[in-house]
Enzyme design. Structure first.
Site, PDB file in Angstrom:
ATOM      1  NE  ARG A 175      -2.889  -1.598   3.567  1.00  0.00           N
ATOM      2  CZ  ARG A 175      -2.701  -2.249   4.708  1.00  0.00           C
ATOM      3  NH1 ARG A 175      -1.827  -1.833   5.580  1.00  0.00           N
ATOM      4  NH2 ARG A 175      -3.425  -3.312   4.958  1.00  0.00           N
ATOM      5  NE  ARG A 250       8.180 -25.800   5.998  1.00  0.00           N
ATOM      6  CZ  ARG A 250       9.356 -26.402   6.097  1.00  0.00           C
ATOM      7  NH1 ARG A 250       9.498 -27.686   5.819  1.00  0.00           N
ATOM      8  NH2 ARG A 250      10.419 -25.708   6.456  1.00  0.00           N
ATOM      9  CE1 TYR A 349      -0.841 -20.742   3.878  1.00  0.00           C
ATOM     10  CE2 TYR A 349      -2.325 -19.648   5.371  1.00  0.00           C
ATOM     11  CZ  TYR A 349      -1.055 -19.867   4.902  1.00  0.00           C
ATOM     12  OH  TYR A 349      -0.004 -19.202   5.462  1.00  0.00           O
ATOM     13  CG  ASP A 351      -6.829 -16.672   7.517  1.00  0.00           C
ATOM     14  OD1 ASP A 351      -5.842 -17.271   7.984  1.00  0.00           O
ATOM     15  OD2 ASP A 351      -6.727 -15.677   6.766  1.00  0.00           O
TER      16      ASP A 351
HETATM   17  P1  FAD Z   1      -7.553 -27.735  13.697  1.00  0.00           P
HETATM   18  O1  FAD Z   1      -7.400 -26.553  14.564  1.00  0.00           O
HETATM   19  O2  FAD Z   1      -6.312 -28.358  13.143  1.00  0.00           O
HETATM   20  O3  FAD Z   1      -8.388 -28.839  14.493  1.00  0.00           O
HETATM   21  C1  FAD Z   1      -8.434 -30.197  14.137  1.00  0.00           C
HETATM   22  C2  FAD Z   1      -8.492 -30.997  15.421  1.00  0.00           C
HETATM   23  O4  FAD Z   1      -8.697 -32.367  15.101  1.00  0.00           O
HETATM   24  C3  FAD Z   1      -7.196 -30.916  16.219  1.00  0.00           C
HETATM   25  O5  FAD Z   1      -7.473 -30.554  17.557  1.00  0.00           O
HETATM   26  C4  FAD Z   1      -6.635 -32.326  16.109  1.00  0.00           C
HETATM   27  O6  FAD Z   1      -5.896 -32.718  17.247  1.00  0.00           O
HETATM   28  C5  FAD Z   1      -7.911 -33.152  15.963  1.00  0.00           C
HETATM   29  N1  FAD Z   1      -7.699 -34.443  15.320  1.00  0.00           N
HETATM   30  C6  FAD Z   1      -7.088 -34.680  14.136  1.00  0.00           C
HETATM   31  N2  FAD Z   1      -7.063 -35.995  13.867  1.00  0.00           N
HETATM   32  C7  FAD Z   1      -7.679 -36.611  14.912  1.00  0.00           C
HETATM   33  C8  FAD Z   1      -7.941 -37.967  15.231  1.00  0.00           C
HETATM   34  N3  FAD Z   1      -7.538 -38.962  14.414  1.00  0.00           N
HETATM   35  N4  FAD Z   1      -8.581 -38.257  16.379  1.00  0.00           N
HETATM   36  C9  FAD Z   1      -8.967 -37.260  17.237  1.00  0.00           C
HETATM   37  N5  FAD Z   1      -8.717 -35.961  16.986  1.00  0.00           N
HETATM   38  C10 FAD Z   1      -8.099 -35.630  15.841  1.00  0.00           C
HETATM   39  N6  FAD Z   1      -6.293 -18.062  11.259  1.00  0.00           N
HETATM   40  C11 FAD Z   1      -6.689 -16.767  11.400  1.00  0.00           C
HETATM   41  O7  FAD Z   1      -7.840 -16.430  11.093  1.00  0.00           O
HETATM   42  N7  FAD Z   1      -5.828 -15.818  11.911  1.00  0.00           N
HETATM   43  C12 FAD Z   1      -4.550 -16.124  12.279  1.00  0.00           C
HETATM   44  O8  FAD Z   1      -3.802 -15.259  12.740  1.00  0.00           O
HETATM   45  C13 FAD Z   1      -4.121 -17.471  12.131  1.00  0.00           C
HETATM   46  N8  FAD Z   1      -2.865 -17.818  12.470  1.00  0.00           N
HETATM   47  C14 FAD Z   1      -2.458 -19.115  12.329  1.00  0.00           C
HETATM   48  C15 FAD Z   1      -1.151 -19.438  12.695  1.00  0.00           C
HETATM   49  C16 FAD Z   1      -0.715 -20.744  12.565  1.00  0.00           C
HETATM   50  C17 FAD Z   1       0.691 -21.077  12.956  1.00  0.00           C
HETATM   51  C18 FAD Z   1      -1.603 -21.741  12.035  1.00  0.00           C
HETATM   52  C19 FAD Z   1      -1.124 -23.163  11.889  1.00  0.00           C
HETATM   53  C20 FAD Z   1      -2.888 -21.426  11.679  1.00  0.00           C
HETATM   54  C21 FAD Z   1      -3.342 -20.104  11.812  1.00  0.00           C
HETATM   55  N9  FAD Z   1      -4.647 -19.753  11.481  1.00  0.00           N
HETATM   56  C22 FAD Z   1      -5.044 -18.438  11.617  1.00  0.00           C
HETATM   57  C23 FAD Z   1      -5.617 -20.746  10.952  1.00  0.00           C
HETATM   58  C24 FAD Z   1      -6.472 -21.400  12.060  1.00  0.00           C
HETATM   59  O9  FAD Z   1      -5.618 -22.083  12.956  1.00  0.00           O
HETATM   60  C25 FAD Z   1      -7.466 -22.365  11.408  1.00  0.00           C
HETATM   61  O10 FAD Z   1      -8.357 -21.679  10.561  1.00  0.00           O
HETATM   62  C26 FAD Z   1      -8.307 -23.184  12.395  1.00  0.00           C
HETATM   63  O11 FAD Z   1      -7.597 -23.586  13.525  1.00  0.00           O
HETATM   64  C27 FAD Z   1      -8.833 -24.414  11.676  1.00  0.00           C
HETATM   65  O12 FAD Z   1      -9.637 -25.185  12.526  1.00  0.00           O
HETATM   66  P2  FAD Z   1      -9.875 -26.713  12.194  1.00  0.00           P
HETATM   67  O13 FAD Z   1     -10.890 -27.190  13.174  1.00  0.00           O
HETATM   68  O14 FAD Z   1     -10.133 -26.896  10.761  1.00  0.00           O
HETATM   69  O15 FAD Z   1      -8.455 -27.431  12.424  1.00  0.00           O
HETATM   70  N1  UDP Z   2       5.807 -13.497   4.184  1.00  0.00           N
HETATM   71  C1  UDP Z   2       7.034 -12.939   3.915  1.00  0.00           C
HETATM   72  N2  UDP Z   2       7.602 -12.107   4.828  1.00  0.00           N
HETATM   73  C2  UDP Z   2       6.995 -11.803   5.996  1.00  0.00           C
HETATM   74  C3  UDP Z   2       5.740 -12.366   6.272  1.00  0.00           C
HETATM   75  C4  UDP Z   2       5.174 -13.222   5.349  1.00  0.00           C
HETATM   76  O1  UDP Z   2       7.604 -13.208   2.878  1.00  0.00           O
HETATM   77  O2  UDP Z   2       7.573 -11.044   6.806  1.00  0.00           O
HETATM   78  C5  UDP Z   2       5.209 -14.402   3.181  1.00  0.00           C
HETATM   79  C6  UDP Z   2       5.553 -15.863   3.430  1.00  0.00           C
HETATM   80  O3  UDP Z   2       5.717 -16.490   2.179  1.00  0.00           O
HETATM   81  C7  UDP Z   2       4.335 -16.385   4.129  1.00  0.00           C
HETATM   82  C8  UDP Z   2       3.222 -15.600   3.443  1.00  0.00           C
HETATM   83  O4  UDP Z   2       3.796 -14.329   3.192  1.00  0.00           O
HETATM   84  O5  UDP Z   2       4.185 -17.775   3.946  1.00  0.00           O
HETATM   85  C9  UDP Z   2       1.962 -15.446   4.276  1.00  0.00           C
HETATM   86  O6  UDP Z   2       2.307 -14.922   5.528  1.00  0.00           O
HETATM   87  P1  UDP Z   2       1.243 -14.667   6.658  1.00  0.00           P
HETATM   88  O7  UDP Z   2       1.974 -14.119   7.844  1.00  0.00           O
HETATM   89  O8  UDP Z   2       0.141 -13.850   6.097  1.00  0.00           O
HETATM   90  O9  UDP Z   2       0.636 -16.124   6.908  1.00  0.00           O
HETATM   91  P2  UDP Z   2       0.646 -17.167   8.126  1.00  0.00           P
HETATM   92  O10 UDP Z   2       1.954 -17.858   8.098  1.00  0.00           O
HETATM   93  O11 UDP Z   2       0.433 -16.371   9.389  1.00  0.00           O
HETATM   94  O12 UDP Z   2      -0.504 -18.060   7.789  1.00  0.00           O
END
Ligand code: FAD
Ligand code: UDP
Length: 370
Positions: A175, A250, A349, A351
Site C-alpha cells: 500500500r 508443513r 489454507y 483462516d
Molecule cells: P484444527 O485446529 O487443526 O483442528 C483439528 C483438530 O482435530 C485438532 O485438535 C486435532 O488434534 C484433531 N484431530 C485430528 N485428527 C484426529 C484424530 N484422528 N482423532 C482425534 N482428533 C483428531 N487463522 C486466522 O484467522 N488468523 C490467524 O492469525 C491465524 N494464524 C495461524 C497461525 C498458525 C501457525 C496456524 C497453523 C494457523 C493459523 N490460522 C489463523 C488458521 C487457524 O488455525 C485455522 O483456521 C483453524 O484452527 C482451523 O480449525 P480446524 O478445526 O479446521 O483445524
Molecule cells: N511473508 C514474507 N515475509 C513476511 C511475512 C510473510 O515473505 O515477513 C510471506 C511468506 O511467504 C508467508 C506468506 O507471506 O508464507 C503469508 O504470511 P502470513 O503471515 O500472512 O501467513 P501465516 O503464516 O500467518 O498463515
C-alpha cells in the site's frame, strides 16, 4: 447408535458444527487426540498471560455475518495486527507500506515510492510470473523481495521461492499509505478471555460429550459404530489410509520462555526475514491483549518438515498436492455416513473466518429445514 453425530476433532470447525447440531437437539460425541479442546486456536494462561500455544492467532474478517456469529461466544479486544520485520537487525514495518518504503529508501511520498518500486520491477523484465519468486519480484521489486520475503518464505516452506506457488505471496498487501494494519478486513480482534474460553462456550451444552486424548484411529471400528453420522476434521489422506499416497504438510516447532521483564520486544509479532536466523517469528503474547504484569512470555516459531506423528500445521497447496487431494475428495464425496471439513480434511489454507464459514455451510447442508 448412542449418538447422532460423532465429531473427530475439537478445533474450530468441529466445535462450530457441534454447537449447531446440539442447538438443534442432536446428540454429539467429540473425539480429540490432544489433551485439550480448540485445535490450533488453543490458548493457555502462563504467568497470567494468554499464550497462543500453536502460533499467533488474530481473528479478522470482512463478513458481518461471521463477526456477529463469533461475538456470541466472546468479547474481543480491538487489537490491530502490525508486525515488525527484522532483517539482520534492521527493523521495518509490515505490511509493505509508506513506512516500510521510508525505512528502506527514505522516500517521503507515494510518487517517490512508486518510482522506486516500478523502476526495480521493470529491471526484472518479468512479464508473466511463473512462481512465487517471479510473482514477488514483479509485485514489489528486488529490495523488498530480498530483505523481507525470500529468507522468510524459504524458511517457512522449506523450499526455494522459485519452486513455490505464487498464491502464497498474494496474501501480503502493498500500500501507498502510512498504514501498518496487516489486514484489510473490516473486523479484527483477540478474544478477551482467550480462544479456549471462546470454544469452551460453544461446546458447553448438555447434548455434547467430549473425550480428550482419544485418537479416532486407535479404535476406529468401535467409534464408527457409536453414531449415525460422522464429521471428520482430521487429515483426509489418513482417513483413507493413504491409499493414493501422502499429502504434504508443513510443521512447526515452538519454544516458549517466561522472562522477568514487562516488555521484551514491544510488539506482539516480530518476523525474522533473513535466512540465517532459524526461526521465522518471535511472538510476545501479552501484546495481543494487554495485561499489566512484571513478566512476559515469548515464543519462537521454527518451521520444519512434517513427518508422521507431527502436527500438520499447513497444507502445501502446490499443483501436485492439490491434484492428490482431489482424488481423496472424490472418495470423500462417496462416503454415506461421513462428512469432511476444516483445514485438514479440506486440505485448505483456511483462516478462522473461512473455517467458521465452511462449518456453517455444512450445517446448512446437513440441517436445511431447521
Ligand atoms: P484444527 O485446529 O487443526 O483442528 C483439528 C483438530 O482435530 C485438532 O485438535 C486435532 O488434534 C484433531 N484431530 C485430528 N485428527 C484426529 C484424530 N484422528 N482423532 C482425534 N482428533 C483428531 N487463522 C486466522 O484467522 N488468523 C490467524 O492469525 C491465524 N494464524 C495461524 C497461525 C498458525 C501457525 C496456524 C497453523 C494457523 C493459523 N490460522 C489463523 C488458521 C487457524 O488455525 C485455522 O483456521 C483453524 O484452527 C482451523 O480449525 P480446524 O478445526 O479446521 O483445524
Ligand atoms: N511473508 C514474507 N515475509 C513476511 C511475512 C510473510 O515473505 O515477513 C510471506 C511468506 O511467504 C508467508 C506468506 O507471506 O508464507 C503469508 O504470511 P502470513 O503471515 O500472512 O501467513 P501465516 O503464516 O500467518 O498463515
Amino acid at each position: 447408535m448412542a449418538y447422532d453425530y460423532l465429531i473427530v476433532g475439537t478445533g474450530l470447525f468441529g466445535s462450530v458444527f457441534a454447537h449447531e447440531a446440539a442447538k438443534r437437539g442432536h446428540t454429539v460425541k467429540m473425539l480429540e487426540k490432544r489433551t485439550h479442546i480448540g485445535g490450533n486456536c488453543y490458548t493457555e494462561k502462563q504467568a497470567g498471560i494468554d499464550v497462543h500455544k500453536y502460533g499467533a492467532h488474530i481473528f479478522h474478517t470482512s463478513s458481518k455475518k461471521i463477526w456477529d456469529y463469533i461475538n456470541q461466544f466472546t468479547e474481543f479486544y480491538p487489537y490491530i495486527h502490525a508486525p515488525i520485520a527484522n532483517y539482520q537487525g534492521e527493523l521495518y514495518n509490515l505490511p509493505f507500506n509508506m513506512n516500510t518504503f521510508y525505512q528502506l529508501w527514505g522516500t517521503k511520498n507515494p510518487a517517490e515510492a512508486r518510482i522506486k518500486i516500478s523502476t526495480q520491477i521493470e529491471k526484472t523484465g518479468i512479464k508473466r510470473p511463473r512462481n512465487l519468486e517471479e510473482q514477488a519480484l514483479s509485485l514489489v521489486g528486488t529490495d523488498i523481495y530480498h530483505k523481507l520475503i525470500k529468507g522468510y518464505t524459504e524458511k517457512q516452506w522449506g523450499r526455494e521461492c522459485d519452486l513455490l506457488p505464487s498464491f502464497i505471496i498474494k496474501r501480503l498487501p502493498i500500500r501507498y499509505t502510512f498504514n501498518n494494519n496487516y489486514f484489510t478486513d473490516i473486523f479484527q480482534g483477540i478474544p478477551k478471555l482467550g480462544y479456549t474460553q471462546m470454544i469452551q462456550k460453544m461446546l458447553t451444552h448438555p447434548l455434547i460429550d467430549i473425550s480428550l486424548e482419544t485418537d479416532f484411529f486407535a479404535d476406529r471400528t468401535r467409534h464408527e459404530a457409536s453414531s449415525k453420522n460422522i464429521v471428520y476434521t482430521g487429515m483426509i489422506d489418513q482417513y483413507f489410509d493413504y491409499c493414493y499416497g501422502e499429502l504434504a504438510y508443513r510443521s512447526l516447532h515452538f519454544e516458549t520462555k517466561v522472562y522477568d521483564t514487562d516488555n521484551y520486544q514491544g510488539t506482539a509479532v516480530m518476523n525474522f526475514t533473513d535466512s540465517q536466523t532459524p526461526y521465522t517469528r518471535i511472538i510476545e503474547h501479552k501484546h495481543f491483549c494487554p495485561v499489566v504484569t512484571k513478566k512476559t512470555v515469548i515464543t519462537k516459531e521454527y518451521p520444519k518438515e512434517w513427518k508422521k506423528g507431527d502436527i500438520p500445521y499447513y497444507p502445501i497447496n502446490d499443483q501436485s498436492n492439490n491434484a492428490l487431494y482431489r482424488k481423496y475428495e472424490k472418495l470423500a464425496q462417496q462416503q454415506k455416513k461421513c462428512l469432511f471439513g476444516g483445514r485438514l480434511a479440506n486440505y485448505r489454507y483456511y483462516d478462522m473466518d473461512d473455517t467458521i464459514a465452511a462449518a456453517l455451510k455444512l450445517v446448512q447442508y446437513e440441517f436445511p429445514a431447521e
